[in-house]
Motif scaffolding. Structure first.
Motif, PDB file in Angstrom:
ATOM      1  N   GLN A  20      -3.870 -19.697 -19.775  1.00  0.00           N
ATOM      2  CA  GLN A  20      -2.560 -20.336 -19.549  1.00  0.00           C
ATOM      3  C   GLN A  20      -1.549 -19.571 -20.379  1.00  0.00           C
ATOM      4  O   GLN A  20      -1.701 -19.444 -21.598  1.00  0.00           O
ATOM      5  N   GLU A  22       2.812 -18.144 -20.931  1.00  0.00           N
ATOM      6  CA  GLU A  22       4.232 -18.355 -20.663  1.00  0.00           C
ATOM      7  C   GLU A  22       4.693 -17.359 -19.600  1.00  0.00           C
ATOM      8  O   GLU A  22       4.112 -16.272 -19.446  1.00  0.00           O
ATOM      9  N   CYS A  23       5.788 -17.742 -18.920  1.00  0.00           N
ATOM     10  CA  CYS A  23       6.248 -16.933 -17.790  1.00  0.00           C
ATOM     11  C   CYS A  23       6.730 -15.542 -18.210  1.00  0.00           C
ATOM     12  O   CYS A  23       6.804 -14.635 -17.381  1.00  0.00           O
ATOM     13  N   GLY A  40       4.173 -23.363  -7.952  1.00  0.00           N
ATOM     14  CA  GLY A  40       4.031 -24.507  -8.848  1.00  0.00           C
ATOM     15  C   GLY A  40       5.217 -25.439  -8.725  1.00  0.00           C
ATOM     16  O   GLY A  40       5.889 -25.501  -7.688  1.00  0.00           O
ATOM     17  N   SER A  41       5.526 -26.148  -9.804  1.00  0.00           N
ATOM     18  CA  SER A  41       6.578 -27.161  -9.784  1.00  0.00           C
ATOM     19  C   SER A  41       7.977 -26.555  -9.839  1.00  0.00           C
ATOM     20  O   SER A  41       8.960 -27.229  -9.546  1.00  0.00           O
ATOM     21  N   SER A  79       6.970 -21.544 -12.904  1.00  0.00           N
ATOM     22  CA  SER A  79       5.644 -22.134 -13.157  1.00  0.00           C
ATOM     23  C   SER A  79       4.827 -22.015 -11.867  1.00  0.00           C
ATOM     24  O   SER A  79       5.220 -22.563 -10.839  1.00  0.00           O
ATOM     25  N   THR A 109       0.609 -20.504 -10.232  1.00  0.00           N
ATOM     26  CA  THR A 109      -0.781 -20.156 -10.529  1.00  0.00           C
ATOM     27  C   THR A 109      -1.140 -18.854  -9.822  1.00  0.00           C
ATOM     28  O   THR A 109      -0.751 -18.644  -8.672  1.00  0.00           O
ATOM     29  N   THR A 130      -2.760 -19.579 -15.197  1.00  0.00           N
ATOM     30  CA  THR A 130      -1.718 -20.608 -15.059  1.00  0.00           C
ATOM     31  C   THR A 130      -0.469 -20.146 -15.818  1.00  0.00           C
ATOM     32  O   THR A 130      -0.507 -19.973 -17.042  1.00  0.00           O
ATOM     33  N   GLU A 174       3.332 -20.861 -16.991  1.00  0.00           N
ATOM     34  CA  GLU A 174       4.220 -21.992 -17.239  1.00  0.00           C
ATOM     35  C   GLU A 174       5.508 -21.528 -17.895  1.00  0.00           C
ATOM     36  O   GLU A 174       5.565 -20.461 -18.519  1.00  0.00           O
ATOM     37  N   ASP A 175       6.553 -22.374 -17.728  1.00  0.00           N
ATOM     38  CA  ASP A 175       7.822 -22.142 -18.412  1.00  0.00           C
ATOM     39  C   ASP A 175       8.106 -23.392 -19.232  1.00  0.00           C
ATOM     40  O   ASP A 175       8.612 -24.397 -18.725  1.00  0.00           O
ATOM     41  N   THR A 176       7.759 -23.348 -20.488  1.00  0.00           N
ATOM     42  CA  THR A 176       7.963 -24.496 -21.384  1.00  0.00           C
ATOM     43  C   THR A 176       9.001 -24.205 -22.464  1.00  0.00           C
ATOM     44  O   THR A 176       9.241 -25.050 -23.322  1.00  0.00           O
ATOM     45  N   CYS A 229      13.274 -24.227 -14.609  1.00  0.00           N
ATOM     46  CA  CYS A 229      12.204 -25.215 -14.690  1.00  0.00           C
ATOM     47  C   CYS A 229      12.661 -26.479 -15.416  1.00  0.00           C
ATOM     48  O   CYS A 229      11.833 -27.256 -15.907  1.00  0.00           O
TER      49      CYS A 229
END
Length: 313
Positions: free
Chosen positions: A31, A33-34, A68-69, A73, A75, A97, A99-101, A168
């Motif tokens: 997992q 980060e983007c 993804g959402s 984000s 996969t 995976t 993600e952009d958090t 995101c």
């Protein structure tokens, strides 16, 4: 060899085949980060062993991106394939995976002090900017204002909260402080000084009213006056100092002075009793022959009436 001692020979054919697929081992699912490097050099590479070809196995991969959402984000299904020298192949799957958090980094414009008549829009006082690890440039930047009261309606503070949102929906805020002041006094104009007769209307509706302009309050409506009468040589001749007061939104109070000079230059209008003919023995006093009357524009009634006689033989 036969029973007579003769020897014979024959050919035995051996076929060697490679039908066993290599054994492939995928890197672990990750997992990230983007903004991280998605190359195998960073996220790991598959390895393979083969019963016949070692080394020499051809290892490759292909990626399939699943949404993804939000845009940043998603996969990645990374399919690794190992092929030995005889074309036997095997595959394994690595799940990545993304993600952009991380929220964007927002920078507010500088705090400012402005006049209440200034343009308070961001176009004049500055706009926030933002950077993001995955969304560049950040275009979803908005603001909201919270006004805090000050010493008067035209002096206050604005807390301008800027918000930056990436693709995101990660967001960050900063606050710009805008101090609004009213340091410019109004401009008050008094009506002109005047000289009037004592019987004229002395109200502002006749003699003029003060006016005022202000950079922040328009129109200025809180205008009042007070009179101070100064006596002169007679009751109908005097001077009025008319002080006009202008108050602007409880921030400023200014005054100006109008001088009104009241004069009595109009003589009374006197009416004599009628001419008469009398006997020498008659009562010749005004009580008998009549008294003059008088009216005046300022003194009513006129009580100071006297007479003198001039006898002609």
């Amino acid at each position: 060899m036969d029973v007579c001692g003769n020897q014979r020979t024959g050919l035995n054919s051996i076929t060697v085949e490679d039908t066993t697929r290599p054994v492939i081992t995928c890197p672990a699912d990750v997992q990230v980060e983007c903004d991280e490097n998605l190359d195998p050099a960073t996220l790991g590479e598959a390895t393979a062993t083969d019963n016949c070809t070692d080394p020499g196995t051809d290892i490759s991969y292909s990626d399939t991106q699943l949404p993804g959402s939000c845009p940043n984000s998603y996969t990645i299904e990374r399919t690794w394939t190992a092929v030995d020298e005889c074309g036997n192949q095997s595959t394994c799957l690595q799940i990545i995976t993304v993600e952009d958090t991380t929220p964007p980094v927002i920078t507010c414009p500088s705090d400012v002090t402005a006049e209440c008549s200034d343009d308070l829009s961001p176009a004049s006082l500055g706009e926030a900017t933002a950077t993001d690890n995955c969304t560049d440039p950040v275009t979803d930047i908005s603001y909201s204002d919270n006004q805090l009261p000050g010493s008067c309606p035209n002096s206050y503070t604005i807390e301008r909260t800027w918000t930056a949102v990436d693709e995101c929906r990660n967001s960050s805020n900063c606050v710009q402080i805008i101090i609004v002041e009213d340091t410019t006094p109004p401009v008050v104009t008094c009506p002109a000084d005047v000289q009037v007769e004592c019987d004229e209307n002395l109200d502002p509706a006749s003699l003029g009213e003060a006016t005022a302009t202000d950079n922040c309050t328009d129109p200025v409506t809180d205008i009042s006056y007070s009179d101070n009468q100064l006596p002169c040589s007679c009751p109908n001749r005097f001077s009025i100092d008319r002080t006009w007061t202008v108050v602007v939104e409880s921030c400023y109070q200014l005054t100006c002075l109008q001088v009104i000079t009241v004069e009595d230059t109009t003589p009374p209008v006197i009416t004599c009793p009628s001419d008469v003919t009398a006997e020498c023995s008659d009562d010749l006093s005004p009580a008998s022959l009549g008294e003059a009357t008088a009216t005046d524009n300022c003194t009513d009634p006129v009580t100071e009436i006297s007479y003198s006689d001039n006898q002609i033989p």
